[in-house]
Design a protein around this motif. Sequence first.
Motif, PDB file in Angstrom:
ATOM      1  N   SER A  14      11.372  70.360  61.252  1.00 25.78           N
ATOM      2  CA  SER A  14      12.721  70.779  61.638  1.00 25.78           C
ATOM      3  C   SER A  14      13.006  70.380  63.079  1.00 25.78           C
ATOM      4  CB  SER A  14      12.881  72.297  61.479  1.00 25.78           C
ATOM      5  OG  SER A  14      12.763  72.665  60.123  1.00 25.78           O
ATOM      6  N   ILE A  15      14.029  69.569  63.258  1.00 32.77           N
ATOM      7  CA  ILE A  15      14.433  69.079  64.584  1.00 32.77           C
ATOM      8  C   ILE A  15      15.772  69.723  64.928  1.00 32.77           C
ATOM      9  CG2 ILE A  15      14.951  67.019  65.954  1.00 32.77           C
ATOM     10  CD1 ILE A  15      13.456  65.433  63.704  1.00 32.77           C
ATOM     11  N   ARG A  16      15.852  70.278  66.126  1.00 33.13           N
ATOM     12  CA  ARG A  16      17.086  70.918  66.572  1.00 33.13           C
ATOM     13  C   ARG A  16      17.448  70.398  67.959  1.00 33.13           C
ATOM     14  NH1 ARG A  16      16.996  71.581  62.082  1.00 33.13           N
ATOM     15  NH2 ARG A  16      17.068  73.491  60.820  1.00 33.13           N
ATOM     16  N   GLY A  17      18.700  69.939  68.076  1.00 31.72           N
ATOM     17  CA  GLY A  17      19.228  69.537  69.374  1.00 31.72           C
ATOM     18  C   GLY A  17      18.571  68.299  69.962  1.00 31.72           C
ATOM     19  N   ALA A  18      18.381  67.237  69.161  1.00 28.33           N
ATOM     20  CA  ALA A  18      17.770  66.009  69.668  1.00 28.33           C
ATOM     21  C   ALA A  18      18.819  65.195  70.418  1.00 28.33           C
ATOM     22  CB  ALA A  18      17.189  65.197  68.517  1.00 28.33           C
ATOM     23  N   ARG A  19      18.528  64.931  71.701  1.00 25.55           N
ATOM     24  CA  ARG A  19      19.486  64.228  72.562  1.00 25.55           C
ATOM     25  C   ARG A  19      18.852  63.027  73.274  1.00 25.55           C
ATOM     26  NH1 ARG A  19      19.642  69.477  73.293  1.00 25.55           N
ATOM     27  NH2 ARG A  19      18.380  69.316  75.190  1.00 25.55           N
ATOM     28  N   GLN A  20      17.686  62.584  72.819  1.00 24.98           N
ATOM     29  CA  GLN A  20      17.006  61.479  73.479  1.00 24.98           C
ATOM     30  C   GLN A  20      17.852  60.204  73.409  1.00 24.98           C
ATOM     31  OE1 GLN A  20      14.275  62.047  75.049  1.00 24.98           O
ATOM     32  NE2 GLN A  20      13.522  60.020  75.602  1.00 24.98           N
ATOM     33  N   HIS A  21      18.011  59.536  74.549  1.00 18.78           N
ATOM     34  CA  HIS A  21      18.814  58.308  74.633  1.00 18.78           C
ATOM     35  C   HIS A  21      20.220  58.549  74.086  1.00 18.78           C
ATOM     36  CE1 HIS A  21      15.199  56.603  76.029  1.00 18.78           C
ATOM     37  NE2 HIS A  21      14.623  56.390  74.860  1.00 18.78           N
TER      38      HIS A  21
ATOM     39  N   VAL B  65      17.384  58.624  55.600  1.00  9.61           N
ATOM     40  CA  VAL B  65      18.238  59.112  56.684  1.00  9.61           C
ATOM     41  C   VAL B  65      19.005  57.916  57.213  1.00  9.61           C
ATOM     42  CG1 VAL B  65      18.319  60.186  58.962  1.00  9.61           C
ATOM     43  CG2 VAL B  65      16.617  60.945  57.286  1.00  9.61           C
ATOM     44  N   ASP B  66      20.331  57.917  57.051  1.00 13.73           N
ATOM     45  CA  ASP B  66      21.173  56.790  57.443  1.00 13.73           C
ATOM     46  C   ASP B  66      21.870  57.124  58.751  1.00 13.73           C
ATOM     47  OD1 ASP B  66      22.105  54.258  57.047  1.00 13.73           O
ATOM     48  OD2 ASP B  66      23.749  54.814  55.720  1.00 13.73           O
ATOM     49  N   MET B  67      21.623  56.293  59.787  1.00 11.93           N
ATOM     50  CA  MET B  67      22.140  56.569  61.120  1.00 11.93           C
ATOM     51  C   MET B  67      23.191  55.549  61.507  1.00 11.93           C
ATOM     52  SD  MET B  67      18.732  57.855  63.131  1.00 11.93           S
ATOM     53  CE  MET B  67      19.761  58.571  64.415  1.00 11.93           C
ATOM     54  N   GLY B  68      24.036  55.927  62.468  1.00 10.07           N
ATOM     55  CA  GLY B  68      25.101  55.041  62.920  1.00 10.07           C
ATOM     56  C   GLY B  68      26.199  55.836  63.603  1.00 10.07           C
ATOM     57  N   PRO B  69      27.463  55.439  63.411  1.00 17.06           N
ATOM     58  CA  PRO B  69      27.906  54.310  62.572  1.00 17.06           C
ATOM     59  C   PRO B  69      27.706  52.950  63.237  1.00 17.06           C
ATOM     60  CG  PRO B  69      29.786  55.365  63.588  1.00 17.06           C
ATOM     61  CD  PRO B  69      28.598  56.186  63.977  1.00 17.06           C
ATOM     62  N   GLY B  70      27.603  52.959  64.572  1.00 21.45           N
ATOM     63  CA  GLY B  70      27.422  51.705  65.285  1.00 21.45           C
ATOM     64  C   GLY B  70      26.161  51.739  66.111  1.00 21.45           C
ATOM     65  N   SER B  71      26.199  51.073  67.263  1.00 23.10           N
ATOM     66  CA  SER B  71      25.043  50.972  68.134  1.00 23.10           C
ATOM     67  C   SER B  71      25.360  51.569  69.494  1.00 23.10           C
ATOM     68  CB  SER B  71      24.648  49.500  68.305  1.00 23.10           C
ATOM     69  OG  SER B  71      24.451  48.879  67.062  1.00 23.10           O
ATOM     70  N   GLY B  72      24.302  51.912  70.235  1.00 25.55           N
ATOM     71  CA  GLY B  72      24.488  52.442  71.575  1.00 25.55           C
ATOM     72  C   GLY B  72      25.333  53.700  71.560  1.00 25.55           C
TER      73      GLY B  72
ATOM     74  N   PRO C 241      22.154  50.452  61.805  1.00 22.50           N
ATOM     75  CA  PRO C 241      22.235  49.254  62.643  1.00 22.50           C
ATOM     76  C   PRO C 241      21.266  49.306  63.823  1.00 22.50           C
ATOM     77  CG  PRO C 241      24.418  50.184  62.221  1.00 22.50           C
ATOM     78  CD  PRO C 241      23.432  51.182  61.742  1.00 22.50           C
ATOM     79  N   SER C 242      20.970  48.157  64.399  1.00 16.46           N
ATOM     80  CA  SER C 242      20.159  48.102  65.612  1.00 16.46           C
ATOM     81  C   SER C 242      20.844  48.920  66.698  1.00 16.46           C
ATOM     82  CB  SER C 242      20.007  46.653  66.086  1.00 16.46           C
ATOM     83  OG  SER C 242      19.415  45.865  65.098  1.00 16.46           O
ATOM     84  N   GLY C 243      20.070  49.727  67.397  1.00 22.47           N
ATOM     85  CA  GLY C 243      20.628  50.535  68.477  1.00 22.47           C
ATOM     86  C   GLY C 243      21.318  51.796  68.019  1.00 22.47           C
ATOM     87  N   SER C 244      21.183  52.147  66.725  1.00 20.37           N
ATOM     88  CA  SER C 244      21.876  53.339  66.221  1.00 20.37           C
ATOM     89  C   SER C 244      21.123  54.626  66.508  1.00 20.37           C
ATOM     90  CB  SER C 244      22.118  53.210  64.711  1.00 20.37           C
ATOM     91  OG  SER C 244      20.883  53.088  64.013  1.00 20.37           O
ATOM     92  N   GLY C 245      19.876  54.525  66.978  1.00 18.27           N
ATOM     93  CA  GLY C 245      19.117  55.719  67.326  1.00 18.27           C
ATOM     94  C   GLY C 245      17.905  55.968  66.469  1.00 18.27           C
TER      95      GLY C 245
ATOM     96  N   GLU D  62      14.068  64.822  75.085  1.00 14.06           N
ATOM     97  CA  GLU D  62      15.281  65.636  75.142  1.00 14.06           C
ATOM     98  C   GLU D  62      15.566  66.225  73.760  1.00 14.06           C
ATOM     99  OE1 GLU D  62      17.456  66.403  77.647  1.00 14.06           O
ATOM    100  OE2 GLU D  62      15.992  65.589  79.039  1.00 14.06           O
ATOM    101  N   VAL D  63      15.023  67.400  73.501  1.00 10.70           N
ATOM    102  CA  VAL D  63      15.204  68.077  72.217  1.00 10.70           C
ATOM    103  C   VAL D  63      15.002  69.564  72.437  1.00 10.70           C
ATOM    104  CG1 VAL D  63      12.775  67.752  71.575  1.00 10.70           C
ATOM    105  CG2 VAL D  63      14.496  68.084  69.782  1.00 10.70           C
ATOM    106  N   ASP D  64      15.791  70.375  71.738  1.00 11.86           N
ATOM    107  CA  ASP D  64      15.656  71.827  71.915  1.00 11.86           C
ATOM    108  C   ASP D  64      14.372  72.334  71.287  1.00 11.86           C
ATOM    109  OD1 ASP D  64      18.046  71.927  73.266  1.00 11.86           O
ATOM    110  OD2 ASP D  64      19.241  72.458  71.493  1.00 11.86           O
ATOM    111  N   SER D  65      14.094  71.936  70.053  1.00 13.20           N
ATOM    112  CA  SER D  65      12.878  72.408  69.392  1.00 13.20           C
ATOM    113  C   SER D  65      12.519  71.500  68.226  1.00 13.20           C
ATOM    114  CB  SER D  65      13.064  73.841  68.877  1.00 13.20           C
ATOM    115  OG  SER D  65      13.999  73.872  67.808  1.00 13.20           O
ATOM    116  N   ILE D  66      11.219  71.428  67.949  1.00 15.60           N
ATOM    117  CA  ILE D  66      10.709  70.758  66.748  1.00 15.60           C
ATOM    118  C   ILE D  66       9.639  71.664  66.169  1.00 15.60           C
ATOM    119  CG2 ILE D  66       9.636  68.713  65.753  1.00 15.60           C
ATOM    120  CD1 ILE D  66      10.550  67.093  68.114  1.00 15.60           C
ATOM    121  N   THR D  67       9.813  72.104  64.930  1.00 13.38           N
ATOM    122  CA  THR D  67       8.809  72.932  64.266  1.00 13.38           C
ATOM    123  C   THR D  67       8.286  72.199  63.045  1.00 13.38           C
ATOM    124  OG1 THR D  67      10.509  74.071  62.958  1.00 13.38           O
ATOM    125  CG2 THR D  67       9.880  75.071  65.070  1.00 13.38           C
ATOM    126  N   GLY D  68       7.073  72.567  62.630  1.00 15.47           N
ATOM    127  CA  GLY D  68       6.458  71.931  61.469  1.00 15.47           C
ATOM    128  C   GLY D  68       5.994  70.513  61.735  1.00 15.47           C
TER     129      GLY D  68
END
Length: 833
Positions: free
Chosen positions: A6-13, A451-458, A33-37, A73-79
């Motif tokens: 469980s990931i909560r509040g992930a703000r890295q990059h 897990v599909d990330m985006g919609p773009g990059s950066g 996409p490349s750079g989507s996180g 940069e994340v509030d919490s990660i459990t498990g």
Amino acid sequence: MNLPISIRGARQHNLRNLDLDLPSNKLIVFSGPSGSGKSSLAFDTLFSESRRRFLDCLSARARQGMEQPEKPEVDSITGLPPALCLEQSVRQQSSRTLLGSITEILDYLRILYAAAGTPHDPETGQELVRKSPDRITEELVSLPEQTRLVLAAPAETLLAQDPAATLGDFQRQGFLRVYWNGEVRDIEEIGPPSPPPPDAALVIDRIIIRGEGTASRVADSLQTALRINPDEVRAIITRPGEEAAVQAFHTRYRNPETGFLLPQLTPRHFSFNSPLGACPACQGSGLNDRENAPCPACGGLRLSPLALAVTMHTPGRAYNLAELTALPLEDMAGEVERLETPASLATALNPLMGEINKRVRFLNELGLSYLSLDRQANTLSGGELQRARLASQLGGALSGVLYILDEPTAGLHPSDTDRLLHALRSLRDQGNTVLVVEHDEQILNAADHLVDMGPGSGANGGRILAQGTLPEILENAESPTGAWLSGKRSMPASAHRALPSSRLILTGATKHNLNNVTLNIPVGALTCISGPSGSGKSTLVRDCLIPAVRQDLAGKKGVPRIVQGSEHLNRLVVIDQSPIGKTPRSTPATATGLLQVLRPLYAQLPLSKQRGYTAARFSPNIRGGRCERCLGTGMIEVDMNFLGNVTMPCDACQGQCYNRETLEVTWKGKSIAQALALTVDEAADFFSSLPKATAILKSMQDVGLGYLSLNRRADTLSGGESQRIKIAAELAKAPAWKLAEDGKRALFILDEPTSGLHFNEVALLLTALFRLRAAGHTVLCVEHHKDLLDAADYLVDMGPGAGRHGGNIVAEGTPAAVAAMPEAPTSRWLSSH
């Protein structure tokens, strides 16, 4: 029940405060996409936090000298279970790191050779022998009845320093006699001793052989003798009716003819990284440094003569360690299974042999059968290196681990991807969670959770657009990846054209595993060379075609052309995945020529004219305008003594690369450093009034690099990003679209250009390649991606297998024609089948 991660509040990059639950013990794929996180979430958040927690568990003393990672940069990660990261990094590998080292097979083999190898005299090649105490006892007890036996421990070395003191010490231990100058004498009879004779030995016992009842006494006396001299025991044997004869029994390997005595072998004697095992001439490098040729002493095998004189045997032949590790893995698998080991060591060696066999088998199953264990790691592709690490993890049989892999299908033929999938599922079924950052359609379709990330990059990425099982993703209208997988979105039409009659023909290619290959490709068309990993694609193009075309284009008089049809070309453009520059000052702005456009712009500004600045002032490579503290790199290296060097932003320019006076010159409110800190998309708006800059930036957007910062250091770019920057630079050049007056065109050669690309980016790449083809240029790609193969005008399929099973062109023609050829390795993966 296994708890989710469980990931909560992930703000890295660029991650946008993400909340996410990932199921345990599943095959999970991050796409987008490349750079989507994806990497920010997988590597910079999950793996970094797992590593940080592990290091926190160590004592303060154990952590000394280790780099302490910052908390992501994340509030919490459990498990979160312990995590292992299997990346594709090749640059960090030393030339001393081999495939056998990465997989740990070489470590096991060193133990095997030290424990069970058959040694030989390095000078004469004669096999060395030794006898165990039990064997010596058996031989002595088997002597004829009434044989008189004197057991003695050679003591010349002990007596050499202080004979009188040593003899006195022997007496105090209860020994009464010595063997001295060919006879048994009482110690008390020996006067002030001179230097001891060569045959000096301490008499341990005098025995008369009377059948098997004597065995226990012989064995006990033998043990006493070996405590005095553990390497040798002597027996003065007087058979009934015969003269006394001295017989030496060695418990260590020795050549009785030359006197060579083998030291006690350890695994370090078989390591070229140890002074004990390295060739003394080249210190284990295998090279003659002056000539950069194989070391004449070891022939490039790296090991010492002593190590190379130790062999393991199969029923057919003997192998030293270098010979065994030089075999292709497909051959080595059978030979290792047939190695003969002493029955007395079976209990100790069986687990060892099991590990070796298992890991070799995994490497073969992962499609690396054409490699050998002595292959240098820095010559492996990123995909090969990652699969080697994966084989090592399969051999380790860990459970409860989070495995994170970075595009493991890079460079893989679809048939190899099937093998990879089998390995990933094996890891999952051992009770592990497997997380893969990937774009490959076969991997996406096989995932338990997407897990599909985006919609773009950066700045336009960092969001989770959709997640769930494959059926859920396919039905989710918010998922771009689902739209591609379901067929709702498709690649741009390829507009296949009739194949031109002009051809480029290379004949007689025989390098490495190539079997006298003739390569025949149409001029002015898009051609793809496909085939299994190790089938010879890169050898044919990189090692044969490219040098031949370069020589032809050099146009030396009197030198006949190697490639038929090269007269149709006036330029060769090789676009591979190598770095875009050799120094940290190399960036997308320098590689595309954008900086060459901006420097005159800034030099024409009023403040520059007032101060007399020229365009050179705005180059980070030239003294005057650059920051001299960091020499224009923006970074400085701090020597931390035994902690190693640490790289950090320059404290003089704060990472901007230029000095204060240069940064005072601004255009539209931005200094040259601030302008270069923009992303491609941001810079396209900022420099929209400059046609030359616009053309370059537009070409970068056209290949999906809008998210990339213009000042991104070359050594932080992926191979795919480096290649697309080179493609963009070519697209931005006017000559790419204008034929020369004589009608000649360029040959563009690309090495796996779809590496690391999402479906959206593959579509952009295809459009760019179609533009090159429309201008009349010839495009040749070494590629596996199904969509690019389908879009090609002409396919050359190599195989049928890898290594010695490859090296042939199995099929060639249009994609439809190759799809109809069952003998073609790629046929069943083509859409036109």
